[in-house]
Design a protein around this motif. Structure first.
Motif, PDB file in Angstrom:
ATOM      1  N   TYR A  37       9.104  27.025  26.431  1.00  0.00           N
ATOM      2  CA  TYR A  37       9.860  27.260  27.664  1.00  0.00           C
ATOM      3  C   TYR A  37      10.961  26.219  27.793  1.00  0.00           C
ATOM      4  CZ  TYR A  37       5.948  30.248  28.834  1.00  0.00           C
ATOM      5  OH  TYR A  37       5.012  31.248  28.805  1.00  0.00           O
ATOM      6  N   ASP A  38      11.992  26.541  28.555  1.00  0.00           N
ATOM      7  CA  ASP A  38      13.089  25.623  28.864  1.00  0.00           C
ATOM      8  C   ASP A  38      13.223  25.579  30.375  1.00  0.00           C
ATOM      9  OD1 ASP A  38      15.306  24.042  28.994  1.00  0.00           O
ATOM     10  OD2 ASP A  38      16.616  25.386  27.872  1.00  0.00           O
ATOM     11  N   ASP A  39      12.664  24.529  30.977  1.00  0.00           N
ATOM     12  CA  ASP A  39      12.645  24.357  32.429  1.00  0.00           C
ATOM     13  C   ASP A  39      12.013  25.568  33.127  1.00  0.00           C
ATOM     14  OD1 ASP A  39      12.994  22.676  34.589  1.00  0.00           O
ATOM     15  OD2 ASP A  39      15.030  23.370  35.009  1.00  0.00           O
ATOM     16  N   GLY A  40      10.891  26.025  32.572  1.00  0.00           N
ATOM     17  CA  GLY A  40      10.139  27.112  33.170  1.00  0.00           C
ATOM     18  C   GLY A  40      10.550  28.507  32.730  1.00  0.00           C
ATOM     19  N   ILE A  41      11.635  28.631  31.998  1.00  0.00           N
ATOM     20  CA  ILE A  41      12.129  29.932  31.531  1.00  0.00           C
ATOM     21  C   ILE A  41      11.735  30.099  30.064  1.00  0.00           C
ATOM     22  CG2 ILE A  41      14.191  31.336  31.131  1.00  0.00           C
ATOM     23  CD1 ILE A  41      15.525  29.669  33.384  1.00  0.00           C
ATOM     24  N   GLU A  42      11.227  31.296  29.705  1.00  0.00           N
ATOM     25  CA  GLU A  42      10.850  31.546  28.316  1.00  0.00           C
ATOM     26  C   GLU A  42      11.996  31.184  27.383  1.00  0.00           C
ATOM     27  OE1 GLU A  42       9.619  35.600  27.987  1.00  0.00           O
ATOM     28  OE2 GLU A  42       7.789  35.271  29.115  1.00  0.00           O
ATOM     29  N   TYR A  43      11.690  30.425  26.327  1.00  0.00           N
ATOM     30  CA  TYR A  43      12.692  29.977  25.363  1.00  0.00           C
ATOM     31  C   TYR A  43      12.576  30.841  24.114  1.00  0.00           C
ATOM     32  CZ  TYR A  43      15.445  26.801  22.482  1.00  0.00           C
ATOM     33  OH  TYR A  43      16.398  26.260  21.664  1.00  0.00           O
ATOM     34  N   SER A  44      13.625  31.549  23.785  1.00  0.00           N
ATOM     35  CA  SER A  44      13.618  32.457  22.644  1.00  0.00           C
ATOM     36  C   SER A  44      13.864  31.705  21.347  1.00  0.00           C
ATOM     37  CB  SER A  44      14.689  33.536  22.803  1.00  0.00           C
ATOM     38  OG  SER A  44      14.766  34.326  21.632  1.00  0.00           O
ATOM     39  N   ILE A  45      13.008  31.963  20.370  1.00  0.00           N
ATOM     40  CA  ILE A  45      13.217  31.418  19.029  1.00  0.00           C
ATOM     41  C   ILE A  45      13.390  32.565  18.033  1.00  0.00           C
ATOM     42  CG2 ILE A  45      12.013  29.247  19.461  1.00  0.00           C
ATOM     43  CD1 ILE A  45       9.594  30.483  17.973  1.00  0.00           C
ATOM     44  N   ASN A  46      13.864  33.702  18.531  1.00  0.00           N
ATOM     45  CA  ASN A  46      14.027  34.880  17.683  1.00  0.00           C
ATOM     46  C   ASN A  46      14.945  34.635  16.492  1.00  0.00           C
ATOM     47  OD1 ASN A  46      12.291  36.472  19.159  1.00  0.00           O
ATOM     48  ND2 ASN A  46      13.892  37.175  20.534  1.00  0.00           N
ATOM     49  N   ASP A  47      15.930  33.747  16.621  1.00  0.00           N
ATOM     50  CA  ASP A  47      16.864  33.478  15.536  1.00  0.00           C
ATOM     51  C   ASP A  47      16.401  32.355  14.606  1.00  0.00           C
ATOM     52  OD1 ASP A  47      18.579  35.455  16.486  1.00  0.00           O
ATOM     53  OD2 ASP A  47      19.684  34.057  17.762  1.00  0.00           O
ATOM     54  N   ALA A  48      15.282  31.713  14.932  1.00  0.00           N
ATOM     55  CA  ALA A  48      14.796  30.597  14.119  1.00  0.00           C
ATOM     56  C   ALA A  48      14.277  31.102  12.775  1.00  0.00           C
ATOM     57  CB  ALA A  48      13.693  29.856  14.858  1.00  0.00           C
ATOM     58  N   VAL A  49      14.543  30.344  11.727  1.00  0.00           N
ATOM     59  CA  VAL A  49      14.088  30.729  10.390  1.00  0.00           C
ATOM     60  C   VAL A  49      13.081  29.732   9.810  1.00  0.00           C
ATOM     61  CG1 VAL A  49      16.130  32.089   9.824  1.00  0.00           C
ATOM     62  CG2 VAL A  49      16.104  29.641   9.330  1.00  0.00           C
ATOM     63  N   GLN A  50      12.975  28.543  10.411  1.00  0.00           N
ATOM     64  CA  GLN A  50      11.976  27.587   9.965  1.00  0.00           C
ATOM     65  C   GLN A  50      11.587  26.684  11.121  1.00  0.00           C
ATOM     66  OE1 GLN A  50      14.284  25.517   6.885  1.00  0.00           O
ATOM     67  NE2 GLN A  50      13.859  23.621   7.964  1.00  0.00           N
ATOM     68  N   ALA A  51      10.394  26.126  11.038  1.00  0.00           N
ATOM     69  CA  ALA A  51       9.912  25.211  12.076  1.00  0.00           C
ATOM     70  C   ALA A  51       8.955  24.223  11.427  1.00  0.00           C
ATOM     71  CB  ALA A  51       9.211  25.981  13.182  1.00  0.00           C
ATOM     72  N   GLU A  52       8.845  23.050  12.023  1.00  0.00           N
ATOM     73  CA  GLU A  52       7.873  22.082  11.547  1.00  0.00           C
ATOM     74  C   GLU A  52       7.226  21.403  12.746  1.00  0.00           C
ATOM     75  OE1 GLU A  52      10.212  19.558   8.989  1.00  0.00           O
ATOM     76  OE2 GLU A  52      10.618  18.149  10.599  1.00  0.00           O
ATOM     77  N   VAL A  53       6.028  20.926  12.518  1.00  0.00           N
ATOM     78  CA  VAL A  53       5.254  20.253  13.562  1.00  0.00           C
ATOM     79  C   VAL A  53       4.964  18.844  13.069  1.00  0.00           C
ATOM     80  CG1 VAL A  53       3.089  20.262  14.846  1.00  0.00           C
ATOM     81  CG2 VAL A  53       4.233  22.426  14.333  1.00  0.00           C
TER      82      VAL A  53
END
Length: 78
Positions: A37-53
């Motif tokens: 979320y971004d300040d309570g609004i759903e944050y879209s990661i539809n365009d993301a192609v990679q992520a790391e934790v």
């Protein structure tokens, strides 16, 4: 005894603490689903192609993991 659990963490990019903190023992296996979320609004990661934790243990060891995308509640999540 090792546990295998799934945790859904609601994380807000603009808020300091937005989810409960899971606790683990050595040898536990866990799956995290990050619902963003971004300040309570759903944050879209539809365009993301990679992520790391990144995780820092209480002993100060930092580990970085490649993350997978999944669908949760009809949304793309990490």
């Amino acid at each position: 005894m090792a546990l295998e659990q799934e945790y859904i963490l609601n994380l807000d990019l603009k808020r300091a603490m937005t989810s409960t903190t899971p606790t683990f023992r050595l040898g536990d296996n866990a799956v995290f689903i990050f619902d963003l979320y971004d300040d309570g609004i759903e944050y879209s990661i539809n365009d993301a192609v990679q992520a790391e934790v990144t995780h820092e243990s209480p002993t100060g060891i930092t580990s970085v993991y490649n993350a997978n995308f999944t669908t949760y509640n009809g949304r793309k999540t990490v």
